[in-house]
Design a protein around this motif. Structure first.
Motif: not given
Length: 173
Positions: A86-95
């Motif tokens: 919710s604070d905009g932090t990218l927690l997990q993601h694809s390449a």
């Protein structure tokens, strides 16, 4: 005798049609009352107040750099995804996901390393905690203005006001 039934059937048909038009047709023709603001959809209530923020020169430069950094475009049928707090932090993601940015209350951008023009987006409110019980709310997703590799996400409370919510984003290729 057949003529009598034919005339009677025609009379009954015309009577039913007349009653239908008189009863339902007039009700449909009457002007509808407007729904109160608390019943309207969030987009209707908040029109104009929740548009996308303008793209700054620094953001445009970052988006162009992300496009150039792509090693290979994703294969057809693949999916790019991101989990954003919710604070905009990218927690997990694809390449292919490069970054996420929070602009203001409930307004986010996710950048990818390829153009998402003409791609399908789906977002849902959600977390990546152990039990993954997302908060109640609503979410909308759209292409980012003037950023071909950006996706704009806006989150709302259940009442329709803009609110910070964690979310999952999927981009189908």
């Amino acid at each position: 005798m057949a003529t009598f039934f034919r005339r009677k059937a025609a009379a009954v048909t015309l009577g039913v049609l007349a009653l239908t038009l008189a009863g339902g047709g007039i009700a449909v023709a009457q002007p509808a009352t407007k729904a109160p603001a608390e019943v309207a959809q969030p987009g209707a209530r908040l029109a104009g107040a929740t548009g996308q923020p303008p793209v700054t020169a620094a953001e445009a430069k970052q988006a162009r750099a992300a496009l150039k950094a792509s090693l290979a475009p994703p294969a057809a049928g693949s999916v790019a995804w991101a989990v954003v707090a919710s604070d905009g932090t990218l927690l997990q993601h694809s390449a292919n996901v490069v970054s996420s940015t929070k602009y203001g209350t409930g307004q986010y951008q996710v950048l990818l390393d390829y153009s998402v023009v003409g791609k399908a987006f789906q977002a849902t409110i959600g977390t990546n905690d152990q039990f993954n019980v997302p908060p109640a709310g609503e979410i909308s997703v759209a292409p980012r203005n003037q950023t071909p590799n950006g996706v704009f996400i806006q989150t709302y409370s259940s009442g329709g006001s803009v609110s910070n919510k964690p979310f999952h984003l999927f981009v189908a290729n």
